[in-house]
Design a protein around this motif. Structure first.
Motif, PDB file in Angstrom:
ATOM      1  N   ASP A  14       1.025  -1.306  -0.039  1.00 25.36           N
ATOM      2  CA  ASP A  14       0.019  -0.016   0.035  1.00 25.36           C
ATOM      3  C   ASP A  14       0.886   1.257  -0.153  1.00 25.36           C
ATOM      4  OD1 ASP A  14      -1.783   2.077   0.451  1.00 25.36           O
ATOM      5  OD2 ASP A  14      -2.733   1.095   2.168  1.00 25.36           O
ATOM      6  N   ALA A  53       0.057   4.402   2.126  1.00 25.09           N
ATOM      7  CA  ALA A  53       0.516   4.360   3.549  1.00 25.09           C
ATOM      8  C   ALA A  53       2.096   4.190   3.851  1.00 25.09           C
ATOM      9  CB  ALA A  53      -0.163   3.031   4.068  1.00 25.09           C
ATOM     10  N   ASP A  66       2.992   7.918   3.256  1.00 24.40           N
ATOM     11  CA  ASP A  66       2.853   8.657   4.778  1.00 24.40           C
ATOM     12  C   ASP A  66       3.814   8.307   5.903  1.00 24.40           C
ATOM     13  OD1 ASP A  66       0.836   9.988   3.328  1.00 24.40           O
ATOM     14  OD2 ASP A  66      -0.783   8.705   4.064  1.00 24.40           O
TER      15      ASP A  66
END
Length: 667
Positions: free
Chosen positions: A472, A475, A478
């Motif tokens: 992902d 994610a 971040d």
């Protein structure tokens, strides 16, 4: 993108526990910042005295004084403590020799490369090499009949062996000159003998031998050849991984297993007739052995360290030595023992990450440049050369012919690695508020850096393999920025580890952005942070290239045309013009030109409106002559020059073709 690598001039493992670059240089500054100045002179005097007990005490005192105290260590260095201790290695009393070796060992571990270099230059290998055969003989006698010597004598010998081996380990990482000298000692049989007898001798000594063997087998052909020459050595290493741990509570048990896996990886491919020669070493040994270690909670470790620091170590009083001007005893309180175990555990995780970083790099190391000796090389003729600039460069498919299975397993490592990049309260303390326990801080920050380097290689591989399934990425992106926000941007002496983490993280950002091209949102604050980092790295071309590559990928999100324009204008500012050369330097300039070509290679992309309305074609055209001049000026005789020249010629030719293509479109 480039994978995380070590250079031979600065080997992978840094034995220095507590960096001291923030301290002022010079003996006077060390004297002013040390709280133990008055204890130094008596120690030096006693170390050179006639009383063997006092000489022994003085050697022990050095170890105690320097513990987590770089100021006092530097002050001792200024008093020639290294030379004085080396002299004590030929002392008539065995216990003095043992303690002198221990003090030198601790100086190596706490002081790092500079002290190791000083020891080498002061001929420490002369006495050390005489100890190796004596220790081998004594070890054989003890193992044949452990009743031949009292327990305290055996303890003394094993402690001494630990000190000597650790010194050899640290020295071998100091320089190629020191490593070549140590290669002449042919230590492999000596070190393997400790691993083979691991059930009978202290774990600390066995682990030191494994550490030394791991370093010696790291990109060092003589030691690798010695290990591969005897099938018994490979079998010994494999048996360490197959047997149950001796002491689950001792972190060094795990360290030994990690080191065994690392040594096997260093000597791969394993030679037949070893049963392991047919194994996929990374998939079947390295990853299964090391991946479970990544589940450690650094937050819990940090909290435990703070709790230990808050406990009262005065509950057990050290015994009085009877000597005046005495530093603290070598007695360790329960808190000190606990902190030492935590540090050992953290260093084991750091070591596992370093080995995994290599396992995650499925592309081959670049070959070193061959220096060009032809002084009459025609630089002008290269521009129109018929040579294919990519003739001896492997394509991604050629570079990783059978990596698909391993590539598919890489995303499973991403989640635990993202946990390990998140700083704790002890990881990066500001210079104004130093760490309450520098060894723990040093180990934590080293883990964060190693985790970033491992992620860098994972996403490099994923970016190069079109068949890879990324994790992902949103994610991941971040999580990286969350970690960097906690790392902070404080600069200056003593804050070098923050900078190193940013450098490694930028490589990961480049890989993630490339894997997720068009997916990750180019947030203004992140774009500006990358530009600021790039602008501030004037002396680091590789870091600037990483920043530019990341910006290139961010510019290709169809939902953020304004961000594309911001990035494009920034990249265009790095190109040469009629008014002068590139302000960014040759390598970043080439990356900027290449990035602009990639961004605007599809005239149907939503962001192509910026190219047309901004007059980018004219700006690119105006940079061609400057780029040609810069490419011709690249000196292929310098380190990395041959590859950079090749890269420059490729970008130059691509730019000329791209300009012609855009002109022909008539848009």
């Amino acid at each position: 993108m480039g994978k995380s690598q070590k250079k031979r001039s600065m080997r992978r493992h840094n034995p220095m526990r507590v960096p001291d670059s923030h301290l002022p240089k010079g003996l006077a500054a060390a004297s002013e910042s040390s709280s133990k100045t008055e204890a130094i002179l008596p120690i030096i005097q006693k170390m050179q005295g006639a009383d063997a007990a006092e000489r022994k005490w003085a050697c022990v005192a050095v170890s105690n004084l320097i513990q987590n105290d770089p100021s006092t260590r530097r002050l001792l260095q200024g008093k020639n403590i290294v030379g004085t201790l080396i002299t004590r290695l030929t002392d008539s009393e065995e216990e003095v020799v043992v303690e002198a070796a221990g003090a030198l060992r601790n100086l190596c571990i706490d002081g790092g490369y500079d002290i190791c270099a000083e020891m080498y230059n002061k001929s420490i290998l002369v006495p050390l090499q005489t100890f190796v055969p004596k220790l081998s003989t004594t070890l054989s006698q003890y193992l044949d009949d452990q009743k031949t010597a009292p327990e305290n004598a055996q303890k003394l010998v094993y402690e001494f062996a630990n000190n000597v081996i650790t010194l050899l380990w640290c020295l071998s990482e100091t320089s190629n000159k020191a490593l070549n000298a140590i290669n002449q000692l042919q230590l492999v049989p000596f070190l393997i003998s400790f691993l083979g007898a691991r059930q009978k001798i202290p774990l600390a000594t066995v682990t030191a031998a494994a550490q030394c063997l791991y370093v010696l087998s790291d990109d060092n052909p003589p030691a690798i050849a010695d290990l591969r020459a005897d099938g018994g050595y490979i079998a010994c290493l494999l048996s360490i991984l197959q047997e149950p741990p001796q002491d689950e509570a001792d972190p060094r048990t795990g360290t030994l297993r990690v080191l065994a896996a690392g040594i096997l990886r260093n000597v791969a491919p394993l030679p037949p007739p070893s049963v392991a020669s047919a194994l996929d070493l990374d998939a079947e040994i390295v990853l299964p052995q090391l991946t479970p270690l990544l589940s450690i909670s650094l937050t819990e470790v940090s909290e435990t360290a703070l709790q230990l620091l808050g406990s009262a170590p005065e509950t057990e009083k050290p015994k009085d030595s009877g000597l005046k001007n005495t530093p603290k005893s070598d007695h360790k309180s329960p808190a000190e023992v606990g902190l030492e175990r935590l540090e050992n555990r953290l260093r084991t995780v750091q070591l596992a990450l370093e080995i995994l970083t290599g396992a995650c790099a499925t592309l081959p190391d670049p070959q070193p440049d061959v220096l060009i000796d032809d002084e009459d090389d025609d630089e002008e003729g290269d521009e129109n050369s018929d040579d294919n600039p990519d003739a001896d460069m492997a394509t991604p498919e050629e570079a990783v012919p059978d990596s698909r299975e391993q590539t598919q397993s890489l995303p499973s490592l991403v989640t635990p690695l993202l946990q390990l990049i998140q700083p704790t309260t002890l990881s990066f303390p500001p210079l104004a508020a130093p760490s309450p326990h520098p060894p723990t801080t040093s180990a934590l920050s080293a883990i964060h850096l190693a985790a970033f380097e491992c992620l860098n290689n994972i996403f490099l591989t994923l970016a190069r393999d079109r068949h890879a399934n990324a994790a992902d990425v949103g994610a991941v992106w971040d999580a990286i920025w969350t970690a960097l926000g906690l790392v902070g941007t404080q600069t200056g002496l003593g804050q070098e580890q923050r900078r190193a983490v940013w450098e490694a993280a930028t490589g990961v950002l480049w890989g993630v952005a490339t894997v997720s091209r068009g997916i990750v949102e180019p947030k203004p604050e992140q774009v500006q942070a990358l530009m600021a980092l790039c602008d501030g790295a004037t002396a680091d071309a590789q870091l600037r290239v990483k920043c530019i590559g990341t910006l290139e990928a961010l510019a290709q999100n169809p939902a953020f045309v304004d961000a594309n324009a911001t990035i494009a204008v920034y990249l265009l500012s790095m190109l040469p013009s009629a008014n002068g050369p590139s302000p960014a330097g040759t390598e970043p300039m080439l990356q900027a030109a290449s990035s602009l070509i990639d961004i605007y290679s599809d005239e149907d992309a939503p962001w192509d409106i910026n190219f047309r309305s901004g007059g980018y074609l004219a700006r690119l055209q105006g940079s061609v002559d400057g780029i040609k001049t810069a490419v011709r000026a690249i000196d292929r005789r310098k380190e990395g020059g041959k590859e950079l020249r090749r890269r420059g010629e490729e970008v130059r030719d691509n730019l000329v073709a791209f300009i012609k293509y855009r002109k022909d479109l008539g848009l």
